[in-house]
Design a protein around this motif. Structure first.
Motif, PDB file in Angstrom:
ATOM      1  N   VAL A 182       0.870  -1.232  -0.224  1.00  0.00           N
ATOM      2  CA  VAL A 182       0.057  -0.123   0.175  1.00  0.00           C
ATOM      3  C   VAL A 182       0.779   1.363  -0.044  1.00  0.00           C
ATOM      4  N   ASP A 183       0.714   1.927  -1.054  1.00  0.00           N
ATOM      5  CA  ASP A 183       1.629   3.215  -1.182  1.00  0.00           C
ATOM      6  C   ASP A 183       0.709   4.661  -1.142  1.00  0.00           C
ATOM      7  N   HIS A 184       1.423   5.673  -1.050  1.00  0.00           N
ATOM      8  CA  HIS A 184       0.699   6.956  -1.265  1.00  0.00           C
ATOM      9  C   HIS A 184       0.536   6.974  -2.767  1.00  0.00           C
ATOM     10  N   GLY A 185      -0.753   7.346  -3.160  1.00  0.00           N
ATOM     11  CA  GLY A 185      -0.999   7.873  -4.545  1.00  0.00           C
ATOM     12  C   GLY A 185      -1.175   9.284  -4.629  1.00  0.00           C
ATOM     13  N   SER A 186      -0.991  10.107  -3.610  1.00  0.00           N
ATOM     14  CA  SER A 186      -0.959  11.468  -3.720  1.00  0.00           C
ATOM     15  C   SER A 186      -0.223  11.997  -2.353  1.00  0.00           C
ATOM     16  N   THR A 187      -0.087  13.443  -2.640  1.00  0.00           N
ATOM     17  CA  THR A 187       0.518  14.064  -1.629  1.00  0.00           C
ATOM     18  C   THR A 187      -0.214  14.729  -0.481  1.00  0.00           C
ATOM     19  N   ALA A 188      -0.189  14.188   0.743  1.00  0.00           N
ATOM     20  CA  ALA A 188      -1.155  15.037   1.651  1.00  0.00           C
ATOM     21  C   ALA A 188      -0.529  16.424   2.249  1.00  0.00           C
ATOM     22  N   PRO A 189      -1.362  17.376   2.543  1.00  0.00           N
ATOM     23  CA  PRO A 189      -0.852  18.748   3.132  1.00  0.00           C
ATOM     24  C   PRO A 189       0.529  18.617   3.950  1.00  0.00           C
ATOM     25  N   TRP A 190       0.241  17.289   4.913  1.00  0.00           N
ATOM     26  CA  TRP A 190       1.235  17.395   5.939  1.00  0.00           C
ATOM     27  C   TRP A 190       2.333  16.522   5.591  1.00  0.00           C
TER      28      TRP A 190
END
Length: 221
Positions: free
Chosen positions: A152-160
């Motif tokens: 499971v990876d990040h698919g977008s950049t969170a504001p934090w």
């Protein structure tokens, strides 16, 4: 709630910093160790018959502890000795120490021994150079026949997020599968999708984020 932020420090990283020292400082500074299971791991593992599991980059241990409480025998691995010691202490406190083995590994250099029914790589990212595909191929090889590798990876950049590079590319599940280049005669992709979810950051801020999910099964030895 976003339970993955412990894997992404907010400190700037210089190119000459040592990865082990960096993560050790990060976990020593952590104030709380009450971590929840990552929901996509729980969703995947809940219907499975418990067996042997490997948690790559266990961090605060929410996933390893949850799996052990579901009767899995878990090997929890992290580069930080503080992380693995505190996960071990938490397992003892909960009376599940017999189901949690902790090991300190820099996965760029070593990999835990054994065969597993489930290998979990939740948000297995680092600001340091890492041959990630090589580590994940080794993880696939460590599966027993019928075992699952959940990435499971990040698919977008969170504001934090610690990395706010506007040009950052988040590889898709299909791209990750192609990088792993596993023989389809021995491994089968069961899931490759990119769901959205509402996440909460460390300061209480919320945002819609994308997860990249790749679930692979070893179908032959």
């Amino acid at each position: 709630m976003d339970t993955t932020r412990h894997r992404h420090p907010t400190t700037d990283v210089s190119s000459d910093q040592d990865a082990e020292l960096f993560w050790e400082r990060h976990y020593r500074a952590r104030r709380t160790w009450d971590a929840r299971v990552n929901p996509l791991l729980a969703e995947t593992a809940a219907p499975l018959r418990p067996g042997a599991a490997l948690d790559l980059g266990c961090g605060a241990g929410g996933d390893a502890i949850w799996l052990a409480r579901q009767s899995w025998h878990v090997t929890a691995v992290d580069i930080s000795i503080t992380a693995v010691e505190r996960v071990r202490e938490r397992a003892r406190e909960l009376g599940i120490a017999d189901r949690v083995a902790t090991e300190q590994h820099d996965l760029a250099r070593s990999f835990p021994a054994g065969r597993f029914d489930l290998v979990s790589a939740q948000y297995f990212h680092t600001p340091f150079p890492l041959l990630r595909s090589q580590v994940l191929r080794t993880a696939a090889q460590a599966l027993r026949t019928g075992g699952l590798l959940l990435i499971v990876d990040h698919g977008s950049t969170a504001p934090w997020s610690w990395n706010q590079d506007p040009d950052l590319h988040h590889p898709t599940p299909t791209e990750i599968a192609a990088e792993l280049d596993l023989d389809p005669a021995h491994w089968t992709v069961l899931r490759a999708d990119m769901p959205h979810r509402r996440a909460t950051g460390p300061a209480g801020q919320t945002a819609t984020v994308i997860d990249h999910i790749l679930l692979i099964q070893r179908t032959a030895g």
